[in-house]
Design an enzyme around this catalytic site. Structure first.
Site, PDB file in Angstrom:
ATOM      1  N   CYS A  50      -3.720   0.669  -5.058  1.00 48.66           N
ATOM      2  CA  CYS A  50      -2.774   1.680  -6.242  1.00 48.66           C
ATOM      3  C   CYS A  50      -1.406   1.556  -5.447  1.00 48.66           C
ATOM      4  O   CYS A  50      -0.948   2.055  -4.344  1.00 48.66           O
ATOM      5  CB  CYS A  50      -3.244   3.342  -5.949  1.00 48.66           C
ATOM      6  SG  CYS A  50      -2.439   4.434  -6.415  1.00 48.66           S
ATOM      7  N   CYS A  53       0.746   5.001  -5.348  1.00 48.44           N
ATOM      8  CA  CYS A  53       0.510   5.184  -3.734  1.00 48.44           C
ATOM      9  C   CYS A  53       0.553   4.748  -2.706  1.00 48.44           C
ATOM     10  O   CYS A  53       1.357   5.524  -1.426  1.00 48.44           O
ATOM     11  CB  CYS A  53      -1.825   4.990  -3.142  1.00 48.44           C
ATOM     12  SG  CYS A  53      -2.487   5.844  -4.627  1.00 48.44           S
TER      13      CYS A  53
END
Length: 279
Positions: A50, A53
């Site tokens: 991600c 993230c």
């Protein structure tokens, strides 16, 4: 109970050795430490693939200012590719997803996308309330998930919401109502679906209005749905408190005096009067 209480000293020592930015990865351990240290849990759902993230890790979570605020929480990172059951439980369908939850896993707040440092700090400041007032109730509920124990937590959240800032009050009332629903569900499973129904309705239908400052609605609901001669003894303090406070806030001194005199006869009246001044 020993499984929860016995490790408290160890948990406290372990927690004191953690750095503010040292994320835990076990949901169950985070729950226990949250109870032991009287903190909410800060949960970051993420994955190694991600991009946003990773950006939050480098730009938000790594900030010294953010780390300082994180010390008010138990930080927990959940890899959605590893903890699939937990990811499903919290209905995480996009990441990054940040939650603030209580030790029982009830959600106080959730954010569904990337947050810059300034937004993270705003949220962490907003919900940095301790949970010491709820520690015994959390422990009882962890020991036994019963309707009575859930109702005790709901009551504490309602009372706690009286003392927090307005921008948090709504969230605390929301989580209090969720515990009332849990109580009803547990009472049904315990074979007594009507247990404490009067108290639950006084909280859900009346006390909520009072805390929100809707004093006329408070009185309207009381007059319509709750007759004084039908109030059971254990609920009279709450009932009289609701009437007294609503009339007091509306500057109706005559009626406030009537209900003040009734409230003074109830056990715990000093606590009710203190909360009345805070509302």
């Amino acid at each position: 109970m020993k499984k929860i209480i016995l490790p408290f000293t160890f948990l406290l020592l372990f927690t004191n050795s953690l750095k503010a930015d040292q994320w835990m990865t076990s949901f169950e351990d985070a729950q226990k430490i949250a109870v032991a240290t009287n903190k909410f849990i800060l949960v970051d759902f993420w994955a190694s693939w991600c991009g946003p993230c990773k950006r939050m890790d480098s730009e938000s979570w790594s900030s010294t200012d953010v780390k300082e605020l994180m010390s008010n929480y138990i930080p927990l990172k959940i890899d959605i590719d590893v903890e699939k059951k937990l990811t499903s439980k919290f209905t995480v369908n996009s990441i990054p997803r940040v939650y603030i939850i209580d030790p029982n896993g009830e959600v106080v707040l959730q954010s569904k996308s990337y947050m810059p440092k300034i937004e993270v700090m705003k949220i962490l400041k907003k919900y940095s309330y301790g949970t010491k007032i709820l520690q015994n109730e959390y422990l009882d509920f962890m020991k036994l998930k019963s309707g009575d124990n859930s109702l005790k937590i709901a009551e504490k959240y309602f009372n706690y919401s009286v003392y927090v800032k307005d921008d948090v009050k709504r969230d605390f009332l929301s989580i209090a109502n969720r515990y009332l629903k849990i109580s009803n569900k547990l009472y049904r499973s315990e074979g007594d679906k009507n247990k404490n129904s009067q108290k639950i309705n006084l909280y859900a239908d009346v006390y909520r209005y009072l805390i929100q400052g809707n004093y006329n609605k408070t009185l309207k609901k009381l007059n319509k749905d709750f007759k004084e001669n039908e109030i059971i003894e254990t609920n009279k303090g709450l009932y009289n408190f609701l009437y007294f406070t609503a009339y007091s806030k509306l500057n109706d001194r005559e009626n406030a005096k009537i209900w003040y005199d009734k409230l003074k006869e109830n056990e715990g009246s000093k606590v009710f009067l203190l909360m009345s001044r805070k509302i």
